[in-house]
Design an enzyme around this catalytic site. Structure first.
Site, short mmCIF file in Angstrom:
data_model
loop_
_atom_site.label_atom_id
_atom_site.label_comp_id
_atom_site.label_asym_id
_atom_site.label_seq_id
_atom_site.Cartn_x
_atom_site.Cartn_y
_atom_site.Cartn_z
N HIS A 1 0.87 -1.18 0.00
CA HIS A 1 0.00 0.00 0.00
C HIS A 1 0.91 1.24 0.00
O HIS A 1 2.00 1.20 0.57
CB HIS A 1 -0.82 -0.05 1.29
N ASP B 1 2.40 -4.85 8.14
CA ASP B 1 1.21 -4.04 7.90
C ASP B 1 0.03 -5.01 7.94
O ASP B 1 -0.23 -5.74 6.99
CB ASP B 1 1.33 -3.34 6.54
N GLN C 1 -5.17 -5.51 6.66
CA GLN C 1 -6.17 -6.37 6.01
C GLN C 1 -6.27 -7.75 6.64
O GLN C 1 -7.03 -8.58 6.16
CB GLN C 1 -5.84 -6.53 4.51
N LYS D 1 -10.74 -0.35 9.81
CA LYS D 1 -10.82 -1.62 9.08
C LYS D 1 -11.25 -2.77 10.01
O LYS D 1 -11.31 -3.91 9.61
CB LYS D 1 -9.44 -1.96 8.47
N CYS E 1 -4.63 2.35 -3.90
CA CYS E 1 -3.39 2.79 -3.22
C CYS E 1 -2.24 1.81 -3.48
O CYS E 1 -1.33 1.70 -2.64
CB CYS E 1 -3.59 2.98 -1.72
C1 LIG Z 1 -6.05 0.68 4.66
C2 LIG Z 1 -4.67 0.22 4.55
C3 LIG Z 1 -3.60 1.01 4.97
C4 LIG Z 1 -3.79 2.41 5.50
O1 LIG Z 1 -4.52 2.42 6.68
P1 LIG Z 1 -5.11 3.79 7.26
O2 LIG Z 1 -5.44 3.45 8.65
O3 LIG Z 1 -6.32 4.07 6.45
O4 LIG Z 1 -4.06 4.81 7.18
C5 LIG Z 1 -2.33 0.49 4.88
N1 LIG Z 1 -2.12 -0.74 4.39
C6 LIG Z 1 -3.11 -1.53 3.97
C7 LIG Z 1 -2.81 -2.89 3.45
C8 LIG Z 1 -4.42 -1.08 4.02
O5 LIG Z 1 -5.41 -1.86 3.60
#
Ligand SMILES: *Cc1c(COP(=O)(O)O)cnc(C)c1O
Length: 418
Positions: free
Chosen positions: A128, A205, A208, A231, A373
């Site tokens: 992302h 990260d 998801q 999320k 993104c």
């Molecule tokens: C949504 C997302 C982000 C960013 O998260 P925010 O809290 O909206 O800043 C980063 N990495 C992944 C894989 C995402 O799905």
């Protein structure tokens, strides 16, 4: 205990006002954009209302009872977050505005201190933008080098490429757990085992994955994790960073100001203890408390149950989409990778993704179109944009049926009119 695939939609849909109301009013709304942001259960929405209606006050200040109550609820949410990922201590949980800010915090604080010219940061091309741009900025400031692991033909991480690119100069490997575009689930245990051979730290990260499967930072053996409330059935405006205590201790503050200090004189300041050192200014108090409620909600439904039900849904989504002529899905098939995410990103021959999303919207179906993104990944595939349908445990097989039917007629319509 045997995990079974109970139909969670039947149990949970009534908890979500936005989903329930669209059913009551019999206006069809099929929300298939859970990967962009999740819908919120009533108890999460009520938590914010309750905070502002009955105990709104600033945290960690003031001796009065409202502040004490707000602080207690805010810190309880930190405990819940800590337990949710099996952290060693709630001191290791830093609240941020979102996951993006959590990654920037690591890049600015850890990166500025630790990185020198010639050091390497290893990323993947499926990241992302929020796990690419902060590292580009730090590379400009420190002279460190960014390298990127590729993807296989199947749309999974290229593990051989990863092992080739890891070396003694790799200071950090920062990668996504479940890709928000490919949907692949990266084998983190295997990856950390490799990275740690070179004393490379691993940042995960987990935006998801956190709402879709149980996450245990100890068994994953990672060093940093970032997550995002919105999320996770929680409100926007709050996210978090987890890192090992000794790493957080060694890191300088990110932002300076109130809340993060111990003692301030005109020339010098000493820092507050963890995690407050990294939480300058008044935080999103009600939102953080509501995030705790959201995590409790997910735990009550059960992350194992969620994973099993979403596997059923994902398999069904793939079967439906694969039966559409000219449609191609990016990322691994659930037959090949059962742990993959509950989403499908796809292209349709000669048809623009935005046209599909706009026409589906007229029929009440919300999907995402664009680069999600993940522009570098799209460039790798020679694409400008794709369509993405993403599911949650509230999704039903009927919704997938209706989506597939509408998608087929949308494609036919666009073919006739092109
Ligand atoms: C949504 C997302 C982000 C960013 O998260 P925010 O809290 O909206 O800043 C980063 N990495 C992944 C894989 C995402 O799905």
């Amino acid at each position: 205990m045997k995990s079974e695939s109970r139909n969670l939609a039947e149990i949970t849909r009534n908890d979500f006002p936005l989903i329930r109301n669209s059913e009551l009013n019999s206006k069809k709304l099929i929300y298939l954009d859970h990967a962009a942001t999740s819908q919120k259960p009533k108890e999460v929405i009520d938590t914010i209302n309750e905070y502002y209606s009955t105990y709104n006050a600033n945290v960690h200040r003031g001796a009065h009872q409202l502040s004490a109550r707000a602080t207690e609820a805010f810190e309880l949410s930190r405990e819940i977050t800590s337990n949710f990922i099996n952290a060693y201590s709630s001191k290791e949980i830093v609240f941020t505005r979102n996951a993006t800010e959590a990654i920037n915090l690591v890049a600015r604080s850890w990166g500025d201190k630790e990185l020198n010219k010639g050091d390497e940061i290893l990323l993947t091309i499926m990241e992302h933008h929020s796990n690419i741009v902060p590292w580009q900025l730090i590379a400009k400031r420190t002279g460190c080098i960014l390298r990127y692991v590729g993807v296989t033909e199947n749309g999974e991480i290229d593990f051989e490429d990863l092992t080739n690119k890891l070396n003694k100069n790799t200071r950090l490997l920062s990668l996504v757990h479940i890709s928000n575009a490919l949907g692949c689930c990266n084998p983190i245990q295997k990856i950390t085992e490799h990275a740690h051979k070179y004393h490379t730290l691993v940042l995960l990260d987990a935006c998801q994955s956190l709402a879709h499967q149980p996450i245990d930072i100890r068994s994953l053996n990672i060093d940093f994790l970032t997550g995002s409330s919105h999320k996770l059935c929680g409100p926007t405006g709050v996210g978090f960073l987890w890192a090992r205590e000794e790493i957080l201790e060694s890191m300088p503050p990110f932002l300076g100001g109130g809340e993060m200090i111990q003692d301030v004189s005109l020339n010098e300041t000493t820092w507050a203890d963890l995690p407050h050192k990294f939480e300058a200014g008044t935080p999103a108090i009600g939102e953080a408390i509501a995030m705790g409620k959201a995590l409790r909600y997910l735990e009550r439904i059960g992350l194992n149950n969620i994973q099993e039900w979403e596997k059923v849904l994902t398999k069904y989504l793939f079967e439906n989409l694969n039966s559409i002529e000219g449609l191609k899905i990016l990322g691994p098939n659930p037959e090949k990778q059962p742990s993959r995410g509950a989403l499908a990103t796809f292209t349709v021959n000669n048809i623009h993704a935005n046209d599909i999303a706009e026409l589906l919207d007229i029929s009440g179906i919300c999907i995402r179109s664009g680069h999600h993104c993940c522009q570098p990944l799209h460039k790798h595939y020679g694409l400008n944009s794709t369509s993405r349908a993403s599911l949650s445990f509230t999704s039903t097989l009927q919704e997938i049926d209706q989506f597939a039917t509408e998608l087929k007629s949308t494609i036919d319509f666009l073919k006739r009119h092109s």
